[in-house]
Design a protein around this motif. Structure first.
Motif, PDB file in Angstrom:
ATOM      1  N   GLU A   1      60.172  99.382  50.884  1.00 19.06           N
ATOM      2  CA  GLU A   1      59.250  99.595  51.999  1.00 19.06           C
ATOM      3  C   GLU A   1      57.965  98.785  51.824  1.00 19.06           C
ATOM      4  O   GLU A   1      57.428  98.691  50.723  1.00 19.06           O
ATOM      5  CB  GLU A   1      58.920 101.090  52.086  1.00 19.06           C
ATOM      6  CG  GLU A   1      58.209 101.474  53.357  1.00 19.06           C
ATOM      7  CD  GLU A   1      58.087 102.976  53.503  1.00 19.06           C
ATOM      8  OE1 GLU A   1      57.047 103.420  54.003  1.00 19.06           O
ATOM      9  OE2 GLU A   1      59.028 103.685  53.112  1.00 19.06           O
ATOM     10  N   VAL A   2      57.483  98.193  52.913  1.00 17.24           N
ATOM     11  CA  VAL A   2      56.263  97.389  52.850  1.00 17.24           C
ATOM     12  C   VAL A   2      55.045  98.290  52.649  1.00 17.24           C
ATOM     13  O   VAL A   2      55.072  99.469  52.963  1.00 17.24           O
ATOM     14  CB  VAL A   2      56.091  96.511  54.113  1.00 17.24           C
ATOM     15  CG1 VAL A   2      57.227  95.522  54.226  1.00 17.24           C
ATOM     16  CG2 VAL A   2      55.968  97.325  55.365  1.00 17.24           C
ATOM     17  N   CYS A   3      53.960  97.691  52.149  1.00 19.58           N
ATOM     18  CA  CYS A   3      52.761  98.467  51.837  1.00 19.58           C
ATOM     19  C   CYS A   3      51.728  98.369  52.953  1.00 19.58           C
ATOM     20  O   CYS A   3      51.909  97.670  53.944  1.00 19.58           O
ATOM     21  CB  CYS A   3      52.163  97.985  50.514  1.00 19.58           C
ATOM     22  SG  CYS A   3      51.372  96.369  50.633  1.00 19.58           S
ATOM     23  N   SER A   4      50.605  99.036  52.767  1.00 19.46           N
ATOM     24  CA  SER A   4      49.542  99.069  53.775  1.00 19.46           C
ATOM     25  C   SER A   4      48.815  97.730  53.904  1.00 19.46           C
ATOM     26  O   SER A   4      48.082  97.516  54.872  1.00 19.46           O
ATOM     27  CB  SER A   4      48.538 100.168  53.440  1.00 19.46           C
ATOM     28  OG  SER A   4      47.926  99.893  52.191  1.00 19.46           O
ATOM     29  N   GLN A   5      48.994  96.825  52.946  1.00 16.86           N
ATOM     30  CA  GLN A   5      48.334  95.521  53.013  1.00 16.86           C
ATOM     31  C   GLN A   5      49.270  94.438  53.560  1.00 16.86           C
ATOM     32  O   GLN A   5      48.987  93.252  53.441  1.00 16.86           O
ATOM     33  CB  GLN A   5      47.807  95.144  51.631  1.00 16.86           C
ATOM     34  CG  GLN A   5      46.718  96.083  51.168  1.00 16.86           C
ATOM     35  CD  GLN A   5      46.136  95.685  49.827  1.00 16.86           C
ATOM     36  OE1 GLN A   5      46.466  94.660  49.256  1.00 16.86           O
ATOM     37  NE2 GLN A   5      45.255  96.515  49.320  1.00 16.86           N
ATOM     38  N   PHE A   6      50.348  94.872  54.192  1.00 19.90           N
ATOM     39  CA  PHE A   6      51.322  93.962  54.780  1.00 19.90           C
ATOM     40  C   PHE A   6      50.652  93.057  55.815  1.00 19.90           C
ATOM     41  O   PHE A   6      49.891  93.512  56.665  1.00 19.90           O
ATOM     42  CB  PHE A   6      52.444  94.768  55.445  1.00 19.90           C
ATOM     43  CG  PHE A   6      53.498  93.916  56.086  1.00 19.90           C
ATOM     44  CD1 PHE A   6      54.531  93.398  55.329  1.00 19.90           C
ATOM     45  CD2 PHE A   6      53.441  93.625  57.434  1.00 19.90           C
ATOM     46  CE1 PHE A   6      55.507  92.610  55.914  1.00 19.90           C
ATOM     47  CE2 PHE A   6      54.413  92.837  58.028  1.00 19.90           C
ATOM     48  CZ  PHE A   6      55.445  92.330  57.264  1.00 19.90           C
ATOM     49  N   ASP A   7      50.932  91.759  55.735  1.00 25.14           N
ATOM     50  CA  ASP A   7      50.402  90.760  56.660  1.00 25.14           C
ATOM     51  C   ASP A   7      51.589  89.919  57.137  1.00 25.14           C
ATOM     52  O   ASP A   7      52.123  89.122  56.368  1.00 25.14           O
ATOM     53  CB  ASP A   7      49.355  89.897  55.947  1.00 25.14           C
ATOM     54  CG  ASP A   7      48.616  88.948  56.870  1.00 25.14           C
ATOM     55  OD1 ASP A   7      48.792  89.044  58.103  1.00 25.14           O
ATOM     56  OD2 ASP A   7      47.868  88.103  56.355  1.00 25.14           O
ATOM     57  N   LEU A   8      51.996  90.105  58.371  1.00 24.28           N
ATOM     58  CA  LEU A   8      53.211  89.481  58.896  1.00 24.28           C
ATOM     59  C   LEU A   8      53.176  87.960  58.779  1.00 24.28           C
ATOM     60  O   LEU A   8      52.270  87.302  59.277  1.00 24.28           O
ATOM     61  CB  LEU A   8      53.412  89.880  60.355  1.00 24.28           C
ATOM     62  CG  LEU A   8      54.708  89.425  61.012  1.00 24.28           C
ATOM     63  CD1 LEU A   8      55.930  90.023  60.308  1.00 24.28           C
ATOM     64  CD2 LEU A   8      54.704  89.813  62.481  1.00 24.28           C
ATOM     65  N   ALA A   9      54.172  87.420  58.104  1.00 24.36           N
ATOM     66  CA  ALA A   9      54.308  85.971  57.952  1.00 24.36           C
ATOM     67  C   ALA A   9      54.998  85.405  59.185  1.00 24.36           C
ATOM     68  O   ALA A   9      55.892  86.033  59.751  1.00 24.36           O
ATOM     69  CB  ALA A   9      55.136  85.655  56.705  1.00 24.36           C
ATOM     70  N   PRO A  10      54.621  84.208  59.618  1.00 25.74           N
ATOM     71  CA  PRO A  10      55.311  83.605  60.756  1.00 25.74           C
ATOM     72  C   PRO A  10      56.738  83.201  60.360  1.00 25.74           C
ATOM     73  O   PRO A  10      56.938  82.481  59.393  1.00 25.74           O
ATOM     74  CB  PRO A  10      54.452  82.391  61.099  1.00 25.74           C
ATOM     75  CG  PRO A  10      53.632  82.111  59.899  1.00 25.74           C
ATOM     76  CD  PRO A  10      53.518  83.379  59.129  1.00 25.74           C
ATOM     77  N   LYS A  11      57.696  83.715  61.106  1.00 27.47           N
ATOM     78  CA  LYS A  11      59.106  83.366  60.940  1.00 27.47           C
ATOM     79  C   LYS A  11      59.688  83.187  62.331  1.00 27.47           C
ATOM     80  O   LYS A  11      59.149  83.706  63.314  1.00 27.47           O
ATOM     81  CB  LYS A  11      59.871  84.472  60.205  1.00 27.47           C
ATOM     82  CG  LYS A  11      59.511  84.571  58.740  1.00 27.47           C
ATOM     83  CD  LYS A  11      60.472  85.485  58.016  1.00 27.47           C
ATOM     84  CE  LYS A  11      60.195  85.437  56.518  1.00 27.47           C
ATOM     85  NZ  LYS A  11      61.195  86.181  55.774  1.00 27.47           N
ATOM     86  N   CYS A  12      60.783  82.491  62.407  1.00 25.65           N
ATOM     87  CA  CYS A  12      61.395  82.262  63.713  1.00 25.65           C
ATOM     88  C   CYS A  12      61.672  83.580  64.437  1.00 25.65           C
ATOM     89  O   CYS A  12      61.447  83.678  65.638  1.00 25.65           O
ATOM     90  CB  CYS A  12      62.676  81.447  63.561  1.00 25.65           C
ATOM     91  SG  CYS A  12      62.361  79.737  63.045  1.00 25.65           S
ATOM     92  N   ARG A  13      62.118  84.608  63.735  1.00 25.00           N
ATOM     93  CA  ARG A  13      62.488  85.868  64.385  1.00 25.00           C
ATOM     94  C   ARG A  13      61.314  86.555  65.076  1.00 25.00           C
ATOM     95  O   ARG A  13      61.504  87.337  65.992  1.00 25.00           O
ATOM     96  CB  ARG A  13      63.139  86.826  63.392  1.00 25.00           C
ATOM     97  CG  ARG A  13      62.174  87.561  62.499  1.00 25.00           C
ATOM     98  CD  ARG A  13      62.791  88.775  61.814  1.00 25.00           C
ATOM     99  NE  ARG A  13      63.832  88.446  60.896  1.00 25.00           N
ATOM    100  CZ  ARG A  13      63.659  88.315  59.595  1.00 25.00           C
ATOM    101  NH1 ARG A  13      62.485  88.492  59.052  1.00 25.00           N
ATOM    102  NH2 ARG A  13      64.670  87.999  58.817  1.00 25.00           N
ATOM    103  N   ASN A  14      60.078  86.292  64.640  1.00 25.28           N
ATOM    104  CA  ASN A  14      58.945  86.953  65.295  1.00 25.28           C
ATOM    105  C   ASN A  14      58.169  85.999  66.206  1.00 25.28           C
ATOM    106  O   ASN A  14      57.029  86.236  66.546  1.00 25.28           O
ATOM    107  CB  ASN A  14      58.032  87.648  64.270  1.00 25.28           C
ATOM    108  CG  ASN A  14      57.475  86.714  63.218  1.00 25.28           C
ATOM    109  OD1 ASN A  14      57.155  85.565  63.487  1.00 25.28           O
ATOM    110  ND2 ASN A  14      57.353  87.220  62.002  1.00 25.28           N
ATOM    111  N   CYS A  15      58.845  84.938  66.629  1.00 21.11           N
ATOM    112  CA  CYS A  15      58.257  83.949  67.541  1.00 21.11           C
ATOM    113  C   CYS A  15      58.771  84.198  68.957  1.00 21.11           C
ATOM    114  O   CYS A  15      59.953  84.483  69.157  1.00 21.11           O
ATOM    115  CB  CYS A  15      58.625  82.538  67.094  1.00 21.11           C
ATOM    116  SG  CYS A  15      58.001  81.245  68.199  1.00 21.11           S
ATOM    117  N   GLU A  16      57.900  84.048  69.937  1.00 21.41           N
ATOM    118  CA  GLU A  16      58.329  84.256  71.318  1.00 21.41           C
ATOM    119  C   GLU A  16      59.307  83.184  71.802  1.00 21.41           C
ATOM    120  O   GLU A  16      59.981  83.365  72.803  1.00 21.41           O
ATOM    121  CB  GLU A  16      57.138  84.369  72.256  1.00 21.41           C
ATOM    122  CG  GLU A  16      56.454  83.093  72.612  1.00 21.41           C
ATOM    123  CD  GLU A  16      55.416  83.308  73.704  1.00 21.41           C
ATOM    124  OE1 GLU A  16      55.438  82.531  74.665  1.00 21.41           O
ATOM    125  OE2 GLU A  16      54.597  84.230  73.587  1.00 21.41           O
TER     126      GLU A  16
END
Length: 86
Positions: free
Chosen positions: A34-49
């Protein structure tokens, strides 16, 4: 979008296919915990519009660059000039 993992975080530095080091804490972590509270979303193709029509293996089409082409959802887009978060 699929469940977020540590390797979806900008603070994650991979060591191998299963684990890495958190750049904030310096601790060894498994990718699939499980990710932590300091998680910072990295740019990946799956989270691109511009990532469209992903299949069951999360292979889709990028429509955000000069030429449309297939790509993997898990591909890092850190240096992609077309990436735009959904």
């Amino acid at each position: 979008m699929s469940k977020l993992k540590h390797n979806d975080c900008l603070n994650f530095s991979p060591i191998d296919a299963a684990k890495g080091i958190c750049r904030i804490t310096g601790l060894m972590i498994n990718i699939d915990t499980e990710v932590c509270s300091q998680f910072d979303l990295a740019p990946k193709c799956r989270n691109c519009e511009y990532f469209k029509k992903p299949d069951k293996d999360e292979i889709g089409i990028c429509i955000g660059l000069e030429k449309e082409d297939w790509t993997f959802g898990d591909l890092s887009a850190l240096t992609c000039k077309g990436h735009k978060f959904k």
